[in-house]
Scaffold this motif. Sequence first.
Motif, PDB file in Angstrom:
ATOM      1  N   GLY A  61     -19.517   5.547 -34.936  1.00  0.00           N
ATOM      2  CA  GLY A  61     -19.390   6.154 -36.257  1.00  0.00           C
ATOM      3  C   GLY A  61     -19.664   5.209 -37.406  1.00  0.00           C
ATOM      4  N   THR A  62     -19.706   3.911 -37.140  1.00  0.00           N
ATOM      5  CA  THR A  62     -19.998   2.943 -38.202  1.00  0.00           C
ATOM      6  C   THR A  62     -21.424   3.127 -38.702  1.00  0.00           C
ATOM      7  OG1 THR A  62     -18.480   1.352 -37.205  1.00  0.00           O
ATOM      8  CG2 THR A  62     -20.097   0.481 -38.766  1.00  0.00           C
ATOM      9  N   GLU A  63     -21.624   3.005 -40.001  1.00  0.00           N
ATOM     10  CA  GLU A  63     -22.972   3.047 -40.574  1.00  0.00           C
ATOM     11  C   GLU A  63     -23.379   1.635 -40.985  1.00  0.00           C
ATOM     12  OE1 GLU A  63     -23.423   6.080 -43.538  1.00  0.00           O
ATOM     13  OE2 GLU A  63     -23.025   7.687 -42.090  1.00  0.00           O
ATOM     14  N   LEU A  64     -24.601   1.284 -40.654  1.00  0.00           N
ATOM     15  CA  LEU A  64     -25.152  -0.046 -40.926  1.00  0.00           C
ATOM     16  C   LEU A  64     -26.384   0.106 -41.812  1.00  0.00           C
ATOM     17  CD1 LEU A  64     -25.654  -3.104 -40.462  1.00  0.00           C
ATOM     18  CD2 LEU A  64     -26.795  -2.484 -38.317  1.00  0.00           C
ATOM     19  N   ARG A  65     -26.322  -0.482 -43.008  1.00  0.00           N
ATOM     20  CA  ARG A  65     -27.484  -0.453 -43.907  1.00  0.00           C
ATOM     21  C   ARG A  65     -28.148  -1.820 -43.923  1.00  0.00           C
ATOM     22  NH1 ARG A  65     -26.520   0.409 -50.169  1.00  0.00           N
ATOM     23  NH2 ARG A  65     -26.318  -1.866 -50.089  1.00  0.00           N
ATOM     24  N   LEU A  66     -29.424  -1.824 -43.579  1.00  0.00           N
ATOM     25  CA  LEU A  66     -30.246  -3.029 -43.649  1.00  0.00           C
ATOM     26  C   LEU A  66     -31.154  -2.909 -44.858  1.00  0.00           C
ATOM     27  CD1 LEU A  66     -31.253  -3.262 -39.872  1.00  0.00           C
ATOM     28  CD2 LEU A  66     -29.380  -4.469 -41.027  1.00  0.00           C
ATOM     29  N   THR A  67     -31.250  -3.996 -45.641  1.00  0.00           N
ATOM     30  CA  THR A  67     -32.067  -3.979 -46.859  1.00  0.00           C
ATOM     31  C   THR A  67     -32.984  -5.191 -46.885  1.00  0.00           C
ATOM     32  OG1 THR A  67     -30.310  -2.842 -48.087  1.00  0.00           O
ATOM     33  CG2 THR A  67     -32.044  -3.895 -49.381  1.00  0.00           C
ATOM     34  N   LEU A 110     -32.576   5.799 -28.651  1.00  0.00           N
ATOM     35  CA  LEU A 110     -32.067   6.286 -27.376  1.00  0.00           C
ATOM     36  C   LEU A 110     -31.911   5.169 -26.356  1.00  0.00           C
ATOM     37  CD1 LEU A 110     -34.254   9.509 -27.048  1.00  0.00           C
ATOM     38  CD2 LEU A 110     -31.980   9.282 -28.076  1.00  0.00           C
ATOM     39  N   SER A 111     -30.955   5.363 -25.466  1.00  0.00           N
ATOM     40  CA  SER A 111     -30.779   4.448 -24.345  1.00  0.00           C
ATOM     41  C   SER A 111     -31.555   4.968 -23.138  1.00  0.00           C
ATOM     42  CB  SER A 111     -29.296   4.321 -23.985  1.00  0.00           C
ATOM     43  OG  SER A 111     -28.861   5.457 -23.244  1.00  0.00           O
ATOM     44  N   ASP A 112     -31.570   4.171 -22.067  1.00  0.00           N
ATOM     45  CA  ASP A 112     -32.239   4.599 -20.846  1.00  0.00           C
ATOM     46  C   ASP A 112     -31.398   5.584 -20.049  1.00  0.00           C
ATOM     47  OD1 ASP A 112     -30.286   2.832 -20.184  1.00  0.00           O
ATOM     48  OD2 ASP A 112     -31.529   1.499 -18.983  1.00  0.00           O
ATOM     49  N   GLN A 113     -30.234   5.977 -20.584  1.00  0.00           N
ATOM     50  CA  GLN A 113     -29.385   6.977 -19.953  1.00  0.00           C
ATOM     51  C   GLN A 113     -29.522   8.343 -20.625  1.00  0.00           C
ATOM     52  OE1 GLN A 113     -27.491   5.986 -17.175  1.00  0.00           O
ATOM     53  NE2 GLN A 113     -28.709   4.130 -17.495  1.00  0.00           N
ATOM     54  N   GLY A 114     -30.481   8.474 -21.536  1.00  0.00           N
ATOM     55  CA  GLY A 114     -30.676   9.746 -22.221  1.00  0.00           C
ATOM     56  C   GLY A 114     -29.627  10.022 -23.284  1.00  0.00           C
ATOM     57  N   ARG A 115     -28.955   8.960 -23.743  1.00  0.00           N
ATOM     58  CA  ARG A 115     -27.929   9.124 -24.761  1.00  0.00           C
ATOM     59  C   ARG A 115     -28.345   8.424 -26.052  1.00  0.00           C
ATOM     60  NH1 ARG A 115     -24.176   8.755 -19.951  1.00  0.00           N
ATOM     61  NH2 ARG A 115     -24.223   6.472 -20.022  1.00  0.00           N
ATOM     62  N   VAL A 116     -27.683   8.804 -27.153  1.00  0.00           N
ATOM     63  CA  VAL A 116     -27.991   8.243 -28.469  1.00  0.00           C
ATOM     64  C   VAL A 116     -27.132   7.011 -28.700  1.00  0.00           C
ATOM     65  CG1 VAL A 116     -28.272   8.728 -30.917  1.00  0.00           C
ATOM     66  CG2 VAL A 116     -28.348  10.608 -29.267  1.00  0.00           C
ATOM     67  N   LEU A 117     -27.759   5.872 -28.949  1.00  0.00           N
ATOM     68  CA  LEU A 117     -27.031   4.678 -29.351  1.00  0.00           C
ATOM     69  C   LEU A 117     -26.819   4.661 -30.857  1.00  0.00           C
ATOM     70  CD1 LEU A 117     -28.726   2.017 -27.064  1.00  0.00           C
ATOM     71  CD2 LEU A 117     -26.397   2.891 -26.867  1.00  0.00           C
ATOM     72  N   ALA A 118     -27.843   5.051 -31.598  1.00  0.00           N
ATOM     73  CA  ALA A 118     -27.739   5.090 -33.057  1.00  0.00           C
ATOM     74  C   ALA A 118     -28.745   6.092 -33.595  1.00  0.00           C
ATOM     75  CB  ALA A 118     -27.997   3.709 -33.664  1.00  0.00           C
ATOM     76  N   SER A 119     -28.487   6.579 -34.783  1.00  0.00           N
ATOM     77  CA  SER A 119     -29.405   7.494 -35.458  1.00  0.00           C
ATOM     78  C   SER A 119     -29.803   6.898 -36.802  1.00  0.00           C
ATOM     79  CB  SER A 119     -28.746   8.862 -35.653  1.00  0.00           C
ATOM     80  OG  SER A 119     -27.480   8.730 -36.271  1.00  0.00           O
ATOM     81  N   VAL A 120     -30.994   7.242 -37.252  1.00  0.00           N
ATOM     82  CA  VAL A 120     -31.487   6.778 -38.552  1.00  0.00           C
ATOM     83  C   VAL A 120     -31.076   7.812 -39.596  1.00  0.00           C
ATOM     84  CG1 VAL A 120     -33.481   6.037 -39.898  1.00  0.00           C
ATOM     85  CG2 VAL A 120     -33.428   5.640 -37.419  1.00  0.00           C
ATOM     86  N   VAL A 121     -30.110   7.457 -40.436  1.00  0.00           N
ATOM     87  CA  VAL A 121     -29.535   8.401 -41.390  1.00  0.00           C
ATOM     88  C   VAL A 121     -30.381   8.494 -42.655  1.00  0.00           C
ATOM     89  CG1 VAL A 121     -27.473   8.978 -42.727  1.00  0.00           C
ATOM     90  CG2 VAL A 121     -27.243   7.919 -40.475  1.00  0.00           C
ATOM     91  N   THR A 122     -30.767   7.351 -43.209  1.00  0.00           N
ATOM     92  CA  THR A 122     -31.618   7.329 -44.395  1.00  0.00           C
ATOM     93  C   THR A 122     -32.661   6.232 -44.236  1.00  0.00           C
ATOM     94  OG1 THR A 122     -30.201   5.774 -45.625  1.00  0.00           O
ATOM     95  CG2 THR A 122     -29.745   8.126 -45.887  1.00  0.00           C
ATOM     96  N   ASP A 123     -33.758   6.378 -44.942  1.00  0.00           N
ATOM     97  CA  ASP A 123     -34.845   5.397 -44.873  1.00  0.00           C
ATOM     98  C   ASP A 123     -35.640   5.459 -46.164  1.00  0.00           C
ATOM     99  OD1 ASP A 123     -36.894   3.680 -44.143  1.00  0.00           O
ATOM    100  OD2 ASP A 123     -37.948   5.188 -42.953  1.00  0.00           O
ATOM    101  N   THR A 124     -35.670   4.366 -46.918  1.00  0.00           N
ATOM    102  CA  THR A 124     -36.468   4.306 -48.140  1.00  0.00           C
ATOM    103  C   THR A 124     -37.691   3.413 -47.966  1.00  0.00           C
ATOM    104  OG1 THR A 124     -35.303   2.403 -49.116  1.00  0.00           O
ATOM    105  CG2 THR A 124     -34.346   4.586 -49.488  1.00  0.00           C
ATOM    106  N   GLY A 201     -36.422  -4.271 -51.723  1.00  0.00           N
ATOM    107  CA  GLY A 201     -35.463  -3.195 -51.924  1.00  0.00           C
ATOM    108  C   GLY A 201     -35.491  -2.073 -50.915  1.00  0.00           C
ATOM    109  N   GLY A 202     -36.468  -2.050 -50.015  1.00  0.00           N
ATOM    110  CA  GLY A 202     -36.481  -1.008 -48.994  1.00  0.00           C
ATOM    111  C   GLY A 202     -35.266  -1.134 -48.093  1.00  0.00           C
ATOM    112  N   SER A 203     -34.718   0.017 -47.697  1.00  0.00           N
ATOM    113  CA  SER A 203     -33.528  -0.025 -46.852  1.00  0.00           C
ATOM    114  C   SER A 203     -33.579   1.058 -45.782  1.00  0.00           C
ATOM    115  CB  SER A 203     -32.251   0.143 -47.688  1.00  0.00           C
ATOM    116  OG  SER A 203     -32.157   1.451 -48.215  1.00  0.00           O
ATOM    117  N   VAL A 204     -32.817   0.856 -44.736  1.00  0.00           N
ATOM    118  CA  VAL A 204     -32.649   1.849 -43.684  1.00  0.00           C
ATOM    119  C   VAL A 204     -31.185   1.825 -43.273  1.00  0.00           C
ATOM    120  CG1 VAL A 204     -33.300   0.195 -41.868  1.00  0.00           C
ATOM    121  CG2 VAL A 204     -33.459   2.638 -41.424  1.00  0.00           C
TER     122      VAL A 204
END
Length: 274
Positions: A61-67, A110-124, A201-204
């Motif tokens: 549930g943690t959100e990580l913003r990279l800029t 995605l992981s190799d188990q067909g599960r989601v490790l993380a999702s891309v919430v926003t992208d500038t 300034g681009g971020s994801v």
Amino acid sequence: MATGTTYGARAHARAQEGTRAEAMPVVPAADWPDPPCAAGHLVWAETVAGGNYTHRVLARGTELRLTDLRGDACAHLLLYAADRPWERLNVADTVKVQWNAYLGEGQLLLSDQGRVLASVVTDTSGRHDALCGTSTLVRNSERYGDGTPQSNSPAGRELFKLAAAKNGLEPRDLPPSLSFFQGVRIAEDGALDFTGSIGPGGSVTLRAEQDVTVLIANVPHPADPRPDYVSTALEALAWRAAPTTPGDPLWDASPEGRRAFLNTADFVAARGLA
């Protein structure tokens, strides 16, 4: 201050307390100036220098913003299930399951188990890459004269080895990585077209859909045609949030994504984590 004695060295070291460098982690993260969330929710705050690396374990549930602060960062990323490192980012499945070789908002990692490790919430930024991986010791030695971690032109894989070792992982545990902020497109003839960065300034923002171990190497993209080793600062900020749940547009964005989220929900429910 003289450092020729043990007492002098200790006094000098202690005098550095509270000093802020341009690139460093801020501990506690709540001391980060102008946080993007309630200060008490911030769990990671760091500026990663060009040619350096970082790593962190983040809760589901943690959100990580990279800029990309100055326009020449390139965040090469690896993800692992935090307590099960054999489940890890699978770039090939991330691309083929979603029928899309280009990363961006709404994509799932995605992981190799067909599960989601993380999702891309926003992208500038829109300048990312899931095709080329990161740089290697051999390639950087040929291009820049050196690729070792302590050199002025460290290779991404060499920095990943250091980050991996600090999380109990070995070089054999390093799969192909993703790259954010330096893009590649495929031309009609199949050639790689390096598109570079959109500038400062681009971020994801990524959302951890499981507890994950994050490894990041901030080094030039291997397809960057510039003769010099160009790599500038990357900002990493993470805060407490909530994982994606049914009803979120991201959950139902595609049949393939929905199945990956269902696989993830089934797994965390069986472990009593949801």
